[in-house]
Design a protein around this motif. Sequence first.
Motif, mmCIF file in Angstrom:
data_model
loop_
_atom_site.group_PDB
_atom_site.id
_atom_site.type_symbol
_atom_site.label_atom_id
_atom_site.label_comp_id
_atom_site.label_asym_id
_atom_site.label_seq_id
_atom_site.Cartn_x
_atom_site.Cartn_y
_atom_site.Cartn_z
ATOM 1 N N TYR A 72 0.820 -1.211 0.000
ATOM 2 C CA TYR A 72 0.000 0.000 0.000
ATOM 3 C C TYR A 72 0.858 1.266 0.000
ATOM 4 C CZ TYR A 72 -3.768 -3.233 1.223
ATOM 5 O OH TYR A 72 -4.674 -4.273 1.219
ATOM 6 N N GLY A 73 1.911 1.271 0.819
ATOM 7 C CA GLY A 73 2.769 2.448 0.905
ATOM 8 C C GLY A 73 3.480 2.745 -0.399
ATOM 9 N N LEU A 74 3.994 1.701 -1.039
ATOM 10 C CA LEU A 74 4.709 1.868 -2.303
ATOM 11 C C LEU A 74 3.772 2.393 -3.391
ATOM 12 C CD1 LEU A 74 7.538 1.408 -3.529
ATOM 13 C CD2 LEU A 74 6.746 -0.828 -4.281
ATOM 14 N N PHE A 75 2.544 1.869 -3.425
ATOM 15 C CA PHE A 75 1.594 2.312 -4.444
ATOM 16 C C PHE A 75 1.183 3.766 -4.210
ATOM 17 C CE2 PHE A 75 -2.844 2.563 -6.113
ATOM 18 C CZ PHE A 75 -2.512 2.470 -7.460
ATOM 19 N N ARG A 76 0.952 4.144 -2.961
ATOM 20 C CA ARG A 76 0.601 5.534 -2.664
ATOM 21 C C ARG A 76 1.727 6.476 -3.083
ATOM 22 N NH1 ARG A 76 -2.672 8.808 0.243
ATOM 23 N NH2 ARG A 76 -4.037 7.111 0.875
ATOM 24 N N ASN A 77 2.960 6.087 -2.825
ATOM 25 C CA ASN A 77 4.095 6.914 -3.230
ATOM 26 C C ASN A 77 4.168 7.046 -4.750
ATOM 27 O OD1 ASN A 77 4.934 7.426 -0.616
ATOM 28 N ND2 ASN A 77 6.343 5.682 -0.554
ATOM 29 N N TYR A 78 3.838 5.968 -5.454
ATOM 30 C CA TYR A 78 3.811 6.008 -6.921
ATOM 31 C C TYR A 78 2.768 7.018 -7.405
ATOM 32 C CZ TYR A 78 2.648 4.554 -11.667
ATOM 33 O OH TYR A 78 2.363 4.549 -13.019
ATOM 34 N N LEU A 79 1.580 6.976 -6.797
ATOM 35 C CA LEU A 79 0.534 7.922 -7.179
ATOM 36 C C LEU A 79 0.952 9.363 -6.907
ATOM 37 C CD1 LEU A 79 -2.702 6.085 -5.940
ATOM 38 C CD2 LEU A 79 -1.875 6.294 -8.294
ATOM 39 N N LYS A 80 1.618 9.589 -5.792
ATOM 40 C CA LYS A 80 2.095 10.941 -5.477
ATOM 41 C C LYS A 80 3.043 11.447 -6.556
ATOM 42 C CE LYS A 80 1.812 10.794 -0.404
ATOM 43 N NZ LYS A 80 2.619 10.767 0.848
ATOM 44 N N GLN A 81 3.900 10.567 -7.037
ATOM 45 C CA GLN A 81 4.885 10.949 -8.045
ATOM 46 C C GLN A 81 4.237 11.295 -9.381
ATOM 47 O OE1 GLN A 81 7.776 7.811 -8.320
ATOM 48 N NE2 GLN A 81 8.601 8.170 -6.279
ATOM 49 N N ILE A 82 3.250 10.498 -9.806
ATOM 50 C CA ILE A 82 2.684 10.731 -11.146
ATOM 51 C C ILE A 82 1.576 11.784 -11.138
ATOM 52 C CG2 ILE A 82 3.275 8.408 -11.901
ATOM 53 C CD1 ILE A 82 0.232 7.761 -11.790
ATOM 54 N N LEU A 83 0.876 11.945 -10.011
ATOM 55 C CA LEU A 83 -0.282 12.846 -9.986
ATOM 56 C C LEU A 83 0.092 14.275 -9.620
ATOM 57 C CD1 LEU A 83 -2.946 10.515 -8.320
ATOM 58 C CD2 LEU A 83 -2.731 11.121 -10.734
ATOM 59 N N LYS A 84 0.977 14.423 -8.620
ATOM 60 C CA LYS A 84 1.402 15.757 -8.177
ATOM 61 C C LYS A 84 0.208 16.642 -7.831
ATOM 62 C CE LYS A 84 5.763 15.647 -10.749
ATOM 63 N NZ LYS A 84 5.694 14.245 -11.113
ATOM 64 N N ARG A 85 -0.770 16.065 -7.150
ATOM 65 C CA ARG A 85 -1.971 16.772 -6.731
ATOM 66 C C ARG A 85 -2.643 15.954 -5.630
ATOM 67 N NH1 ARG A 85 -7.161 16.571 -10.137
ATOM 68 N NH2 ARG A 85 -7.939 16.308 -8.034
ATOM 69 N N ASP A 86 -3.670 16.523 -5.007
ATOM 70 C CA ASP A 86 -4.392 15.809 -3.960
ATOM 71 C C ASP A 86 -5.210 14.658 -4.555
ATOM 72 O OD1 ASP A 86 -3.420 17.469 -1.992
ATOM 73 O OD2 ASP A 86 -5.120 18.850 -2.100
ATOM 74 N N PHE A 87 -5.270 13.560 -3.838
ATOM 75 C CA PHE A 87 -6.075 12.418 -4.251
ATOM 76 C C PHE A 87 -6.393 11.581 -3.025
ATOM 77 C CE2 PHE A 87 -1.740 10.948 -4.234
ATOM 78 C CZ PHE A 87 -1.817 9.675 -3.686
ATOM 79 N N THR A 88 -7.378 10.708 -3.183
ATOM 80 C CA THR A 88 -7.707 9.713 -2.166
ATOM 81 C C THR A 88 -7.610 8.344 -2.818
ATOM 82 O OG1 THR A 88 -9.230 11.218 -1.030
ATOM 83 C CG2 THR A 88 -9.502 8.866 -0.599
ATOM 84 N N VAL A 89 -6.979 7.396 -2.141
ATOM 85 C CA VAL A 89 -6.899 6.044 -2.683
ATOM 86 C C VAL A 89 -7.675 5.105 -1.760
ATOM 87 C CG1 VAL A 89 -4.651 5.599 -1.584
ATOM 88 C CG2 VAL A 89 -5.384 4.184 -3.506
ATOM 89 N N LEU A 90 -8.557 4.301 -2.370
ATOM 90 C CA LEU A 90 -9.381 3.346 -1.645
ATOM 91 C C LEU A 90 -9.217 1.966 -2.283
ATOM 92 C CD1 LEU A 90 -12.661 5.497 -1.398
ATOM 93 C CD2 LEU A 90 -10.913 5.226 0.374
ATOM 94 N N TYR A 91 -9.591 0.928 -1.523
ATOM 95 C CA TYR A 91 -9.377 -0.437 -1.988
ATOM 96 C C TYR A 91 -10.633 -1.268 -1.792
ATOM 97 C CZ TYR A 91 -4.576 1.179 -1.432
ATOM 98 O OH TYR A 91 -3.415 1.904 -1.527
ATOM 99 N N GLY A 92 -10.835 -2.253 -2.679
ATOM 100 C CA GLY A 92 -11.998 -3.119 -2.528
ATOM 101 C C GLY A 92 -12.156 -4.050 -3.713
ATOM 102 N N SER A 93 -13.394 -4.507 -3.919
ATOM 103 C CA SER A 93 -13.712 -5.393 -5.035
ATOM 104 C C SER A 93 -15.193 -5.250 -5.352
ATOM 105 C CB SER A 93 -13.397 -6.851 -4.675
ATOM 106 O OG SER A 93 -14.341 -7.336 -3.724
ATOM 107 N N TYR A 94 -15.625 -5.926 -6.411
ATOM 108 C CA TYR A 94 -17.041 -5.836 -6.756
ATOM 109 C C TYR A 94 -17.910 -6.539 -5.713
ATOM 110 C CZ TYR A 94 -17.350 -10.710 -8.296
ATOM 111 O OH TYR A 94 -17.367 -12.069 -8.340
ATOM 112 N N LYS A 95 -17.273 -7.328 -4.839
ATOM 113 C CA LYS A 95 -17.998 -7.979 -3.755
ATOM 114 C C LYS A 95 -18.004 -7.139 -2.481
ATOM 115 C CE LYS A 95 -16.668 -12.599 -5.348
ATOM 116 N NZ LYS A 95 -15.894 -13.816 -5.002
ATOM 117 N N ASN A 96 -17.054 -6.212 -2.390
ATOM 118 C CA ASN A 96 -16.918 -5.405 -1.181
ATOM 119 C C ASN A 96 -16.483 -3.988 -1.552
ATOM 120 O OD1 ASN A 96 -16.500 -4.324 1.333
ATOM 121 N ND2 ASN A 96 -14.767 -5.617 1.860
#
Length: 201
Positions: A72-96
């Motif tokens: 989770y930490g590595l993926f969030r850091n990746y998003l920070k690098q490519i987006l360079k803006r505020d975002f929210t990251v959430l996790y789940g599936s079509y079942k949850n």
Amino acid sequence: MVYKFSYPKHVKKALDIISIIGKRLNVLIWVSDSRSPYLTSKYIPELLNKIDYDRKLIVFVNKMDLVNDFDYGLFRNYLKQILKRDFTVLYGSYKNCKELYNYLERLSNNELFLNCLFVGLPNVGKSSIINCLVNKKKTEVSVLPGTTRNLKWISLRYNIKILDSPGVVLPFQITQEELVELLELKIINRSFISAPNNKFL
């Protein structure tokens, strides 16, 4: 070898419409696939620029039930690098998708109306997540990429509207390794790709 995605006509039409109605959107929800989170999130900045979107962004990582471990930490850091803006990251599936539902509900408390656009690469599970949110089969789903062909508004609550969209395949180049990964996960098929004649395709 570098391959280039083509630009399906129905996707271009959808993006043109989204660009026009963009000011009505409060929330953009990009759906990524947990089995290939980096590759299925790689083109978020390009889409944001394409439709000139600068408001609330949620990255929803779908199909978490199909992976055994996820950094989770590595993926969030990746998003920070490519987006360079505020975002929210959430996790789940079509079942949850309870975490996403609760988050949208909280956002709607501060808005008169919440208009949410679901977008992402083909076959990452956008329509399945929407069906999970509304607890009904409101959109067609399939294991084949490109099933959703048109934009469709769906009511989640009286003040929350969801806009389903076709899988976004913008013109871009990918490596052979990335192409193999997307083909294996059935996120794309060969019809999306233009390349010189070669044995690989």
